[in-house]
Scaffold this motif. Structure first.
Motif, PDB file in Angstrom:
ATOM      1  N   VAL A 253       0.852  -1.195   0.000  1.00 42.84           N
ATOM      2  CA  VAL A 253       0.000   0.000   0.000  1.00 42.84           C
ATOM      3  C   VAL A 253       0.882   1.237   0.000  1.00 42.84           C
ATOM      4  O   VAL A 253       2.015   1.215   0.503  1.00 42.84           O
ATOM      5  CB  VAL A 253      -0.930   0.064   1.237  1.00 42.84           C
ATOM      6  N   TRP A 308      -4.370   7.391  -1.250  1.00 41.82           N
ATOM      7  CA  TRP A 308      -4.075   5.989  -0.989  1.00 41.82           C
ATOM      8  C   TRP A 308      -3.788   5.286  -2.307  1.00 41.82           C
ATOM      9  O   TRP A 308      -4.396   5.611  -3.327  1.00 41.82           O
ATOM     10  CB  TRP A 308      -5.274   5.300  -0.324  1.00 41.82           C
ATOM     11  N   ALA A 310      -2.803   1.254  -4.023  1.00 45.74           N
ATOM     12  CA  ALA A 310      -2.575  -0.193  -3.889  1.00 45.74           C
ATOM     13  C   ALA A 310      -1.510  -0.576  -4.893  1.00 45.74           C
ATOM     14  O   ALA A 310      -1.532  -0.123  -6.041  1.00 45.74           O
ATOM     15  CB  ALA A 310      -3.856  -0.960  -4.160  1.00 45.74           C
TER      16      ALA A 310
END
Lengths: 467, 716
Positions: A253, A308, A310
């Motif tokens: 992440v 954020w 991934a």
């Protein structure tokens, strides 16, 4: 010649003498009993008996020597003299090896010993200089600290495409990124990794604040701070020890820890018709509001994205150790899917990829060369909101309203295009000590995107310590 | 009186004097019929050969093809073991028994040179050059040493106080071996194995290094350091081939010292441990140690010569490492692999055994040997062949290391004394190379196997050992004759060598041995002397339509070994009958080989059935002293071994002294770099060879004048 042979040889001689001649002892005594007569036979008898005495003494010497040799070399003594013991249950410190692997799995304990040997263990000299695309993982309980410094300058970062060309002239963006990369071997297949970037960006150049000719305004700005921390787990699925190559995957992440509020300076200078006039956005002067209302520089030039993300990657290594191409081939790709940040900015997803060939040029383990092709494809950044533009005539001059105001129109903020950039990098890796690697990697651009920024040259220095 | 006194003294002096070091005399395993005969301790081996014989009288054209060049450890090592015994020991025993071989240069060359070296090629290629296995540097013996030595350094530096295994091996163990054996040089890029993988491709993956200027990298490093220390005052020794190496070496070419170019492909290895292969390779190592350490040299050094002494030392380290790995990690209880204290083992409480195959996961670290990280059972069955092979090797190691061994054979007395010097309580300080305590490791592991054979494989009704036991299924229903033959070798060896150390278990092994042999003779042997392939205990019937070479060979081998151990004449008679049947039904006199099964138009040879045949022929010749069978043996050797292609290549010691010629000695076996593929093939056994053995309608057409049919009579 063996002493036994000597003894037997002498024995044969003596026995032969004894058997072929009459009893010398007896004759000596008889001769002694009789009055001495100086005869040739008596003389011969005397000589013979003296010879016997000599031989007896010699045989005795040899026998003593043989006994001494037997005594001094216990391994040559008959087995009966060695202490031989067949304990029915061997125990104690001498036989501790019999309990190896009984209470604790031996091979697991042996794996954990690897960390203790790291300072004398030759690290993989086939690891790429800076590219993360390889199939290696750290041994269990090993720590690794890496620091690398990436310096690059985009001489025409903004304004290359048709849309941005209306806003910017040549804008130079100087970047210095220092990455602190910490890794820890969880077990023999998994490595935990944390990357903490620090970035400094200096934007300089000119543009057209009002998008009208011939007004030019400086467009300088800065950004500095910690970037988005990445937390990753790399897992090795199989190893070249028992498969054709190493294969690993990465999951992780990206945390929105980085600063993303770098801005164009409030104070700029307008240059028109040879005259320079300082202006201030807060004082009502023109704003560089292309990316945000508060004059932020593009997301990609910020230390962080505020988003954020991934991360997923796959990579592999094939070591070429036993042919003329001695070295290793590595390759892989990493995809970063980014969420919009709190300001509604879409940073743009990224795909990073690379292929490396690492080759030690010498037998020495202290130097290796790396040739890497490294690239990135990035989606365009998207910014929320609208910006206002003055209408312009064919000459680029503003069109005024009857009451003397600029005629304005609004558009959505244009996306900041990126595209694909490809670099080639010949690197040198110096390994002065087994656990220390120093790398120098110049990157030369081979392919630039049709739109979007890309530096022509980058320079990456790195140092890695494993302990 | 004085004369009598002198004679008595001299007679007393003559009695205990040991003979000169005789390199080879009949093995203590020769059998009860030879125990009463006093060997001539002064007789040298008569070896009149001056070069590769042409074998013209023995050769005939042979249509053969190698269909599988892959090296299979469990089979190849068994063949190497039989060839070891068919080498110098066979020649010596034949001479000692008065067989007409003193002027037979063909026989001398094929035994003392070819059989010896083919066996030795397979061993040294596998164990030190190929990297077909786990290298002993990662083994428990060296790990223990690293921990042991490191303890002494605690608190004397910054905490980097545990030596790596590499430090221990190269800085402590190998220098001690070099000193003790007098070997002046160190091999480079050697990868001595502790345990071997199941199979591999023996093709070389890079050009064989035939340069002559090799110098050890450590010597070059050392010379730089000495120059830094002494400046102009230091004169380095000449490098490359100019350096005086082992004075026994005749050939100085790089690949003999640096094995990097002899490596096999890691990609093409089967990265699994075959426990049968482990057992056979353990036996191999021990047989070679017995030979290498038979003498000392230059008055003080261990080994027949420096190189053999050093190789023997490494083989010892390899063997102990293997046994420790077996003990610590490779026992299986049906669920997981684990370590076991063999002296605390009771199969009635919990069964632990060696499974057939174990997969290995390792870490590949560039040029370094892969480091094992995980073991996983791939085939959980217990196979009789595997257990027997391990038992054979373990009991032989015990025999080598045990100072209380049976020393009744005076011809081996000097060898025994020299073997005892190899082992000690405190190596290297007491002059030994290996701790004697590891003989108890061999003993303990052997005990486990004997107990497991009893508990797992023994059929309670017949007493025979079945060939397979599987978790959840239990005992299989088939007893293969070949497996029984191998088992007899293992049981006989255990019974013979551990009688003193383990009287109860040795007696149990003896009972098992007798039961297997009785089963062979009473239940399996056909009226015509042949043996079937096996027996189905559930269906109570024999298996296999035609007698096979493998079954006949191993049955004969086993029967003769049982006869030697137990002294029962009926075993010898059964063996002779079987041998006569083998010659009658399988011998193809046109081609000079045995058919792999009766009426086979194409005979398939693997290392296993070739080994079985060689072992049976050899032992039968020694027992019966039939000179005609020597002729058959020679013919068989030339055709089945030299001409078939099963020995895929060779190098200098067996006639290929000219490094530029493909087959300089014309024996049909090429030099290794010309043997095939891009860079050549290592001198090891192929996996499978097919030989055309057409069957003629008239048996008489097969008779030749060269070989008489053996009819089982004993020639005295």
């Amino acid at each position: 010649m063996h002493s036994g042979t000597i003894v037997r040889g002498l024995a044969v001689v003596v026995v032969g003498m004894l058997l072929t001649a009459p009893s010398y002892g007896q004759e000596i005594r008889l001769a002694a009993a009789a009055p001495a007569a100086a005869s040739p036979e008596a003389h011969k008898l005397e000589e013979a008996s003296a010879r016997i005495v000599e031989l007896e003494a010699h045989v005795a010497e040899l026998k003593a020597a043989l006994a001494a040799k037997e005594k001094s070399n216990p391994a040559s003594t008959p087995a009966a003299k060695l202490e031989i013991d067949y304990p029915s249950y061997p125990g104690g410190e001498t036989f501790r090896f019999l309990n190896l692997g009984v209470r604790r799995e031996y091979i697991a304990a042996e794996r954990r010993r690897l960390i203790d040997q790291l300072h004398t263990m030759i690290p993989p000299i086939y690891e790429p200089a800076f590219s993360p695309f390889h199939g290696y993982t750290l041994p269990p309980r090993a720590f690794r600290v890496a620091l690398n410094n990436d310096r690059f300058i985009n001489n025409h970062d903004f304004g290359r495409d048709k849309v941005y060309a209306r806003f910017f002239d040549n804008i130079k963006v100087q970047n210095q990124v220092v990455n602190l990369d910490l890794s820890y071997g969880l077990d023999h297949n998994d490595t935990l990794r944390m990357v903490v970037p620090f970035r400094s960006t200096i934007v300089s150049g000119t543009g057209k604040a009002f998008r009208i000719q011939p007004m030019v305004m400086t467009m300088n700005g800065t950004a500095f701070g910690i970037g988005d921390v990445q937390l990753l787990v790399k897992r090795k699925w199989f190893d070249q020890a028992y498969k054709p190559f190493n294969l690993a995957t990465v999951f992780g992440v990206q945390l929105p820890t980085g600063k993303h509020d770098g801005r164009f300076n409030d104070a700029q200078t307008i240059i028109m018709n040879g005259m320079a006039m300082p202006v201030s956005a807060t004082a009502g002067g023109p704003k560089v509001d292309l990316f945000s209302d508060d004059q932020r520089i593009p997301n990609d030039a910020q230390p962080g994205t505020g988003s954020w993300g991934a991360i997923f990657g796959v990579m592999g290594t094939r070591q070429l150790t036993w042919n003329r191409l001695r070295g290793a081939l590595h390759g892989g790709l990493l995809y970063k899917a980014m969420k919009n940040n709190s300001a509604g900015v879409r940073p743009g997803n990224e795909l990073v990829f690379g292929v490396s060939y690492v080759r030690p040029p010498l037998e020495s383990e202290r130097l290796t060369l790396d040739f890497t092709l490294f690239g990135r494809n990035k989606q365009s950044e998207r910014f929320p909101g609208l910006i206002m533009h003055p209408e312009a005539d064919a000459n680029g001059m503003p069109i005024m309203t009857p009451d003397g105001m600029l005629r304005m129109f609004t558009t959505p903020r244009p996306p900041f295009e990126h595209g694909t950039v490809l670099f080639m990098s010949p690197s040198i890796v110096i390994i002065p000590k087994p656990a220390l690697r120093l790398t120098v990697s110049p990157l030369f651009r081979l392919y630039e995107p049709n739109q979007g920024p890309s530096p022509a040259f980058r320079l990456v220095f790195g140092a890695t310590v494993t302990f | 009186m004085e004369k009598i006194w002198m004679i008595l003294i001299l007679a007393a002096l003559m009695a205990p004097a040991a003979g000169p070091a005789v390199a080879e005399q009949p093995s203590p395993k020769s059998g009860p019929q030879q125990a009463s005969q006093e060997p001539d301790l002064n007789a040298p081996t008569h070896y009149a050969v001056t070069g590769q014989p042409s074998y013209q009288a023995l050769k005939s054209p042979l249509k053969t093809r190698v269909v599988d060049r892959r090296f299979y450890t469990r089979e190849a090592m068994y063949l190497a073991n039989e060839m070891n015994q068919s080498g110098d020991p066979f020649l010596r025993q034949a001479q000692f028994l008065g067989l007409p071989v003193e002027k037979d240069t063909d026989f001398q060359y094929m035994t003392a040179t070819e059989s010896y070296w083919y066996s030795r090629y397979n061993m040294q290629v596998l164990i030190t050059e190929s990297r077909l296995g786990l290298v002993l540097i990662h083994g428990p013996y060296i790990t223990e040493k690293a921990v042991e030595i490191a303890n002494a350094q605690y608190n004397r530096d910054r905490g980097e106080n545990e030596l790596s295994n590499k430090d221990v091996l190269f800085e402590h163990i190998i220098p001690a071996y070099l000193s003790r054996t007098g070997f002046p040089r160190r091999f480079e890029d050697a990868s001595p194995l502790m345990i071997e993988f199941a199979s591999g491709d023996p093709h070389f993956i890079r050009p064989v290094d035939k340069g002559t200027q090799f110098e050890l990298s450590e010597n070059r490093w050392r010379q730089r350091k000495f120059r830094a220390l002494y400046g102009d005052g230091y004169e380095p020794p000449p490098t490359g081939a100019g350096i005086g190496g082992n004075d026994m070496w005749k050939y100085r070419v790089n690949y003999r010292e640096n094995f990097a170019s002899l490596r096999w492909s890691n990609d093409k290895m089967d990265h699994a441990i075959d426990l049968g292969g482990a057992g056979q390779s353990l036996m191999k190592a021990v047989l070679w140690m017995e030979y290498f350490f038979r003498q000392t040299h230059h008055d003080q050094y261990l080994g027949n010569n420096p190189e053999e002494g050093f190789r023997g030392a490494i083989l010892n380290l390899s063997s102990v490492s293997k046994m420790l790995l077996l003990k610590s990690s490779l026992f299986y209880d049906g669920q997981r692999l684990h370590g076991l204290n063999p002296f605390a083992y009771d199969p009635a409480k919990k069964l632990s055994y060696f499974p057939h195959e174990i997969a290995v996961k390792a870490r590949y670290i560039g040029d370094l040997p892969p480091r094992p990280e995980e073991f996983k059972v791939r085939d959980p069955r217990s196979l009789l062949y595997d257990q027997a092979s391990l038992l054979w090797g373990l009991s032989e190691y015990f025999y080598l290391a045990d100072p209380g061994r049976d020393r009744s054979d005076p011809a081996y007395r000097e060898a025994f004394n020299n073997w005892d010097k190899v082992f000690g309580d405190n190596p290297p300080y007491d002059g030994s190379l290996m701790e004697r305590k590891y003989m108890h490791l061999a003993r303990g592991l052997g005990n486990v196997i004997v107990r497991n054979l009893d508990a797992m494989h023994r059929d309670p009704e017949t007493g025979v050992l079945v060939s397979e036991w599987a978790p959840r299924k239990g005992r299989g229903r088939v007893a293969n004759v070949a497996d029984l033959g191998m088992t007899i070798l293992g049981l006989a060896n255990y019974r013979h060598h551990l009688a003193k150390a383990e009287p109860e278990l040795a007696a149990r092994a003896g009972a098992l041995l007798r039961a297997q042999t009785d089963f062979l003779v009473e239940r399996l042997q056909n009226a015509n002397g042949t043996f079937p392939e096996g027996y189905d205990l559930a269906a109570q019937r024999k298996l296999g339509d035609q007698p096979t070479l493998l079954a006949q060979g191993l049955a004969i081998r086993g029967l003769l070994r049982a006869y030697q151990e137990l002294g029962e004449a009926r075993y010898l008679e059964a063996a002779k009958k079987a041998y006569g049947a083998m010659n009658r039904d399988l011998w193809d006199s046109n081609n000079g080989i045995y058919r792999s099964h009766a009426q086979a138009a194409v005979s398939v040879y693997t290392p296993l059935n070739l080994a079985a045949a060689l072992g049976a022929m050899r032992e039968m010749i020694l027992v019966t002293r039939n000179a005609d069978e020597i002729e058959r043996y020679k013919r068989f050797w030339v055709q089945a071994v030299n001409s078939s292609g099963i020995q895929q290549s060779e190098y200098e010691e067996t006639g290929e002294g000219d490094l530029t010629k493909q087959d300089g000695d014309g024996d049909g076996i090429p030099r290794m770099e010309f043997a095939g593929g891009k860079y050549g093939i290592a001198p090891v056994f192929a996996g499978r060879v097919e030989i055309e053995t057409p069957v003629f309608s008239s048996p008489l057409a097969q008779q030749t004048k060269r070989v008489k049919t053996f009819e089982g009579s004993v020639q005295k």
